[in-house]
Design a protein around this motif. Structure first.
Motif, short mmCIF file in Angstrom:
data_model
loop_
_atom_site.label_atom_id
_atom_site.label_comp_id
_atom_site.label_asym_id
_atom_site.label_seq_id
_atom_site.Cartn_x
_atom_site.Cartn_y
_atom_site.Cartn_z
N LEU A 163 -17.34 30.75 -10.37
CA LEU A 163 -18.76 30.79 -10.00
C LEU A 163 -18.93 30.83 -8.49
O LEU A 163 -19.80 31.56 -7.98
CB LEU A 163 -19.48 29.57 -10.59
N ARG A 164 -18.10 30.09 -7.77
CA ARG A 164 -18.17 30.15 -6.31
C ARG A 164 -17.82 31.55 -5.81
O ARG A 164 -18.47 32.07 -4.89
CB ARG A 164 -17.22 29.11 -5.70
N LEU A 214 -13.70 27.39 -13.88
CA LEU A 214 -15.08 27.86 -13.97
C LEU A 214 -15.81 27.66 -12.65
O LEU A 214 -16.53 28.56 -12.18
CB LEU A 214 -15.81 27.13 -15.10
N SER A 215 -15.62 26.51 -12.03
CA SER A 215 -16.26 26.25 -10.73
C SER A 215 -15.82 27.28 -9.70
O SER A 215 -16.64 27.79 -8.92
CB SER A 215 -15.92 24.84 -10.25
N ARG A 257 -26.76 26.93 -17.43
CA ARG A 257 -26.22 25.78 -16.72
C ARG A 257 -24.69 25.82 -16.76
O ARG A 257 -24.10 26.52 -17.61
CB ARG A 257 -26.71 24.48 -17.35
N PHE A 258 -24.06 25.08 -15.89
CA PHE A 258 -22.60 24.98 -15.90
C PHE A 258 -22.12 24.52 -17.27
O PHE A 258 -21.15 25.07 -17.82
CB PHE A 258 -22.15 24.01 -14.81
N PRO A 282 -12.94 23.27 -16.30
CA PRO A 282 -14.03 23.08 -15.35
C PRO A 282 -13.66 23.53 -13.94
O PRO A 282 -14.49 24.10 -13.22
CB PRO A 282 -14.30 21.58 -15.40
N GLN A 322 -19.50 26.37 -19.86
CA GLN A 322 -18.27 25.73 -20.33
C GLN A 322 -18.25 25.65 -21.85
O GLN A 322 -17.19 25.81 -22.48
CB GLN A 322 -18.13 24.34 -19.72
N TYR A 341 -27.03 29.12 -13.12
CA TYR A 341 -26.42 30.28 -12.49
C TYR A 341 -26.99 31.53 -13.15
O TYR A 341 -27.17 31.58 -14.37
CB TYR A 341 -24.90 30.25 -12.66
N ARG A 390 -26.94 30.59 -7.57
CA ARG A 390 -27.28 29.31 -8.20
C ARG A 390 -28.65 28.90 -7.71
O ARG A 390 -28.96 29.00 -6.52
CB ARG A 390 -26.25 28.24 -7.83
#
Length: 228
Positions: A61-62, A57-58, A41-42, A54, A46, A84, A72
Motif C-alpha cells: 500500500l505504501r 500488505l502495508s 479499509r486495511f 499485514p 487483509q 485506501y 489513503r
C-alpha cells in the motif's frame, strides 16, 4: 530528465517494462484488484486477500501511494476510518486486470477449484461482459455474494444491468425497480458464471423474481459463451 531506479528495476525504456516496475512485485496487482470496485479499509483488504501478511500488505500500500496509483484518506464522521482507494490513473488498471483474466483462462493450469472473493468474481463478470442478443427488454438484477472462503462472511451487494446493448455490474444497491435478486456463495455463483453450471443444480444459489433476467445476466457475463 528523471533518473531511473536502479534497485529492483528492469532499467528498460519500454513502457511495459516500466509497468512491471510499478505493479510487477508479488501481491501488488492483487491489492490493486481488490480496490478496483471501490475504497477499502486495511482490515477489509487483509480479509479479502488470503495469505498476505499485514507487513507485506502495508508495504504494498505504501508503494502504491508513493507511485501515485492509490491514496489513503479518512472518511468523514461518524466513520472516521482510513480507507485506501485507487487514483483515476490507478483505476485504469481494471483494463489490465481484465486482459490478464481473459488471457489466463486458456491456461491448462488454471486452478478452477480455487475460490474467489466477491469483488474478484464480479471483476471476472465485468471482463466478459457484453450485449445479450436474447434480451427482449433491459433487466436489472441484484447480486448478494457471500465469500465461501470465510465462515459467516457478510454478503456484498452488487447491481447488474443487462440488455441487447451491453451489460455491466456495479458495487451498489439498486435505485429503482429490479427484476430479480440472487443470493449466493462465491463458490456457487462462480460455478454458474465461469463453469456454466445450471442454476437448478446449485443449492447455494437462490433466485427471487425473474429467472429469465438472471439467465440473461449469465449469458452476458459467462465465460464459455463469451468465447462462442
Amino acid at each position: 530528465m528523471s533518473s531511473r531506479r536502479s534497485y529492483g528495476s528492469y532499467n528498460d525504456g519500454c513502457a511495459a517494462a516500466h509497468a512491471l516496475d510499478l505493479i510487477g512485485e508479488r501481491w501488488t496487482l492483487i491489492v490493486v484488484r481488490e480496490l478496483l470496485l471501490g475504497p477499502k479499509r486495511f482490515a477489509d483488504l487483509q480479509r479479502d486477500i488470503l495469505g498476505i501478511s499485514p507487513t507485506v500488505l502495508s508495504q504494498r500500500l505504501r508503494d502504491l501511494e508513493a507511485r501515485g496509483i492509490a491514496v489513503r484518506r479518512t472518511l468523514p464522521a461518524p466513520a472516521r476510518v482510513d480507507v485506501y482507494e485507487l487514483t483515476p490513473w490507478g483505476s485504469k488498471l481494471e483494463a489490465v486486470n481484465a486482459a490478464l483474466s481473459l488471457w489466463a483462462v486458456d491456461s491448462p493450469d488454471l486452478p478452477w477449484d480455487a475460490d474467489m472473493s466477491p469483488d474478484t468474481l464480479v471483476l471476472a463478470m465485468r471482463a466478459h461482459a457484453r450485449a445479450d442478443a436474447g434480451s427482449s427488454a433491459p433487466a436489472r438484477v441484484v447480486l448478494r455474494l457471500s465469500d465461501s472462503r470465510i465462515a459467516g462472511a457478510d454478503p456484498v451487494t452488487y447491481t447488474a444491468y443487462v440488455s441487447h446493448e451491453g451489460a455491466r455490474v456495479e458495487q451498489e444497491s439498486p435505485a429503482g425497480p429490479i427484476d430479480a435478486e440472487v443470493d449466493a456463495t462465491t463458490a456457487g455463483w462462480k460455478a454458474c458464471v465461469l463453469g456454466q453450471a445450471p442454476l437448478a443444480d446449485m443449492p447455494d444459489v437462490r433466485v427471487t423474481g425473474s429467472m429469465a433476467a438472471v439467465e440473461a445476466l449469465l449469458r452476458a457475463t459467462g465465460m464459455e459463451s463469451a468465447a462462442s
